[in-house]
Design an enzyme around this catalytic site. Sequence first.
Site, short mmCIF file in Angstrom:
data_model
loop_
_atom_site.label_atom_id
_atom_site.label_comp_id
_atom_site.label_asym_id
_atom_site.label_seq_id
_atom_site.Cartn_x
_atom_site.Cartn_y
_atom_site.Cartn_z
N LYS A 151 -8.96 -5.86 -38.77
CA LYS A 151 -8.77 -7.06 -39.58
C LYS A 151 -8.11 -6.67 -40.89
CE LYS A 151 -10.09 -11.52 -39.47
NZ LYS A 151 -10.45 -12.34 -38.29
N1 GLU Z 1 -7.88 -14.43 -36.50
C1 GLU Z 1 -8.27 -14.75 -35.15
C2 GLU Z 1 -9.70 -14.30 -34.89
O1 GLU Z 1 -10.48 -14.16 -35.79
C3 GLU Z 1 -7.27 -14.25 -34.13
C4 GLU Z 1 -7.03 -12.78 -34.12
C5 GLU Z 1 -5.85 -12.37 -33.23
O2 GLU Z 1 -5.24 -13.21 -32.59
O3 GLU Z 1 -5.58 -11.17 -33.22
O4 GLU Z 1 -10.10 -14.13 -33.77
#
Ligand code: GLU
Length: 429
Positions: free
Chosen positions: A119
């Site tokens: 993240k």
């Molecule tokens: N931000 C989204 C989540 O928390 C998607 C992450 C992604 O598609 O890599 O799952």
Amino acid sequence: MSRQDNKNTLSFVQPEPNGPWATYLSQVDQTMPYLGDLARWAETLRRPKRCLIVEIPVELDDGTIAHFEGYRVQHNLSRGPGKGGVRFHPDVTLQEVMALAAWMTIKNAAVNLPYGGAKGGVRIDPSRFSRREIEKITRRYTSEIGLIIGPDKDIPAPDVNTNSQIMAWMMDTYSMNVGAAATGVVTGKPLQLGGSLGRVKATGRGVFVVGREAAGWSRMPIDGARVAIQGFGNVGSSAAELFVAHGARLVAVQDHTGTLFNAEGLDCAGLAAHAATHGGIAGFAGGEPIPDEQFWDVESDILIPAALESQITAERAQRIKARMVLEGANGPCTKDGDQVLNDRGILVVPDVIANAGGVTVSYFEWVQDFSSFFWTEDEINVRLDKILVGAFKHIWDTAAQHQISLRTAAFVVACTRVLQARAERGLYP
Ligand code: GLU
């Protein structure tokens, strides 16, 4: 001094009590009794593999130089490249990004996507900067984390306050630095740049699909169900649309501009149009404005937190009058809030499966980019449905088998996969 560092301690963060990292650690602790011999490897889940903190200097439109703090955390890469979004928010901290990266490890494994967890975030309130300034911040951030991202290393995506335009700038910056168009470096891109049909609404669609399954297995009809949603951004509004299309009534919605109530059901399409033009739901005539804190007292069948983490504290959890809490956001329940909901017999459908639709279609996008062959929206939605239904059923059965919560069951399924990969790969050197 002991030959081993103390369990659960990292010198660079003190877990904030009831904050996201403490919540995540307690979720791992609850999983331990169900891991068998793999428990030997479990400490790896309490330590992010890699945390990169970057400084982002940018010249603003008025000529001043501003500095922002950015992060990219790769929590675990045992099962594949890192995967997870990037958020722009003034309250982002390293500790929050660590928790969000860890939840991506669990989510990707719970759905059996061939990814680790990662993240990113930038501490910024994007509403206070021009489009040009946001572009510069995005490009410098991407260049700084360029050391560790890449189509086979770590693949960012949208999250809170980031969108397909920001992904386009990230893709372009990375591509310029490597000297080739690298479409697979980010997902959630515009369609013209290798984006996937269905990606924008995929997280909300997944919330609906998993909610439908959870309701089905607990014999709760969606037709006529009362739904309350906190957060009317990409996730909340797409999930609301599908619930309403299947006969549910949207009785309450809250966003950063206010809270609306309508026992007969809010007009979802009208509310979405109002929010798009006014920057939020406040002022929409089709509902009664109520004080924000009263949102948690509204009677509903399905409550969907789809905003930020740590919203459902023990105190709010005591007041919630819903049969099911369906977690559209990442980490919306604190450790104590989750405990209160469980004690009260309210079914909690955890984030790591409830909101996994977004990353699942991100995976489809990445596969399509590699093969340069693109699927129809129908193909995407059918495959998404199939993956989520199967993953949810596996978690539901695991919960029944051990008589544990769906959250602990999702962690048991996911941690077993991650730690199996860890054990099979072995330690280097
Ligand atoms: N931000 C989204 C989540 O928390 C998607 C992450 C992604 O598609 O890599 O799952």
